[in-house]
Design a protein around this motif. Structure first.
Motif, short mmCIF file in Angstrom:
data_model
loop_
_atom_site.label_atom_id
_atom_site.label_comp_id
_atom_site.label_asym_id
_atom_site.label_seq_id
_atom_site.Cartn_x
_atom_site.Cartn_y
_atom_site.Cartn_z
N GLY A 174 -33.94 5.96 10.05
CA GLY A 174 -32.47 5.97 10.15
C GLY A 174 -31.92 4.63 10.54
N SER A 175 -32.48 3.56 9.99
CA SER A 175 -32.15 2.20 10.44
C SER A 175 -30.71 1.80 10.17
CB SER A 175 -33.10 1.19 9.79
OG SER A 175 -32.97 1.21 8.38
N ALA A 176 -30.02 2.49 9.25
CA ALA A 176 -28.63 2.15 8.96
C ALA A 176 -27.65 2.99 9.78
CB ALA A 176 -28.35 2.33 7.47
N GLY A 177 -28.16 3.75 10.75
CA GLY A 177 -27.27 4.51 11.62
C GLY A 177 -27.33 6.00 11.46
N ASN A 178 -28.40 6.53 10.89
CA ASN A 178 -28.53 7.97 10.68
C ASN A 178 -29.24 8.63 11.86
OD1 ASN A 178 -28.82 10.55 9.74
ND2 ASN A 178 -30.27 10.05 8.12
N ASP A 179 -28.47 9.27 12.74
CA ASP A 179 -29.04 9.93 13.91
C ASP A 179 -29.85 11.17 13.55
OD1 ASP A 179 -27.71 8.01 15.31
OD2 ASP A 179 -26.26 9.36 16.27
N LYS A 180 -29.71 11.66 12.33
CA LYS A 180 -30.41 12.87 11.91
C LYS A 180 -31.79 12.56 11.32
CE LYS A 180 -26.92 15.51 12.95
NZ LYS A 180 -27.00 16.43 14.12
N ALA A 181 -32.12 11.30 11.18
CA ALA A 181 -33.41 10.93 10.61
C ALA A 181 -34.54 11.41 11.52
CB ALA A 181 -33.50 9.41 10.42
N VAL A 182 -35.70 11.66 10.92
CA VAL A 182 -36.86 12.12 11.68
C VAL A 182 -38.08 11.28 11.33
CG1 VAL A 182 -35.98 14.48 11.78
CG2 VAL A 182 -37.57 13.83 9.95
#
Length: 230
Positions: A174-182
């Motif tokens: 989620g390096s571009a700002g995705n808090d939902k990344a796992v």
């Protein structure tokens, strides 16, 4: 007669570790290690390096050590992290230890770009084979690694990261700002893990044990949490 010097190969049940004199410069360590393996490389061939005791080395220095040992002399390098001679028996379940020990979260400056801005996020990049020290993967979508991520290697993705092996290096989902990344892996013991704007560093005395149950890292309640995938 074997050479005597600032580097020794010490054996444990699960492999060898490098015992290095901290007072000796990196150049001298490399020169001696090359001379030692030139003389006795055939003796150590087929062995597995599981860590380093003594000395403090950068990623580039670890990459140089790994290249010398692995590429030049065909010795498997599993880890070049600090080797602990004593292993404690955990007094609590592994899952409890992970949730409490894994990382103190430190928010970093949030990027201006969000995950929605990137139309290529649906793409998935596959990496076949272990990422060794000094290797890196950066991709604007999801990343799947069929192998380990060794100490000194890094994987950065704007989407999710799936490691079909062990994570022992640097990982950032989620390096571009995705808090939902796992992040999902067979074993999560990174030198550093980031999800979106959150960064975590596991404690240096982390001695969690490997099981057959994969682990998942997510952002929950403003912090990175790692739990077993049931």
């Amino acid at each position: 007669m074997a050479l005597k010097g600032p580097v020794e190969f010490k054996g444990k049940l699960n492999g060898l570790y490098l015992n290095i004199n901290e007072a000796v410069s990196f150049d001298k360590v490399m020169a001696y290690l090359n001379a030692l393996l030139t003389e006795r490389g055939s003796f150590y061939k087929g062995s597995r390096i599981i860590g380093i005791k003594g000395g403090s080395f950068s990623y580039k220095e670890k990459a140089a050590i790994e290249a010398l040992i692995s590429d030049d002399f065909g010795i498997e390098v599993e880890s070049l992290e600090d080797f602990k001679l004593s292993i404690k028996t955990p007094t609590k379940p592994v899952e409890s230890q992970i949730s409490k020990e894994i990382i103190e979260e430190k928010p970093i400056n949030k990027p201006t770009q969000t995950i929605k801005d990137n139309p290529t996020l649906c793409d998935t990049h596959f990496v076949f084979g272990t990422l060794r020290s000094g290797k890196s993967v950066h991709f604007p979508g999801h990343v799947v690694v069929i192998g380990d991520v060794n100490p000194g290697a890094e994987v950065v993705a704007e989407g999710n990261i799936i490691i079909m092996g062990r994570v022992l290096g640097f990982i950032h989902a989620g390096s571009a700002g995705n808090d939902k990344a796992v992040v999902i892996a067979n074993l999560l013991k990174p030198t550093q893990i980031r999800i979106s704007t959150y960064i975590s560093v596991p404690p240096s005395d982390d001695e969690s044990f490997h099981t057959n149950i994969p682990e998942k890292a997510t952002v929950s309640g403003g912090m990175i949490k790692i739990e077993k995938c049931h």
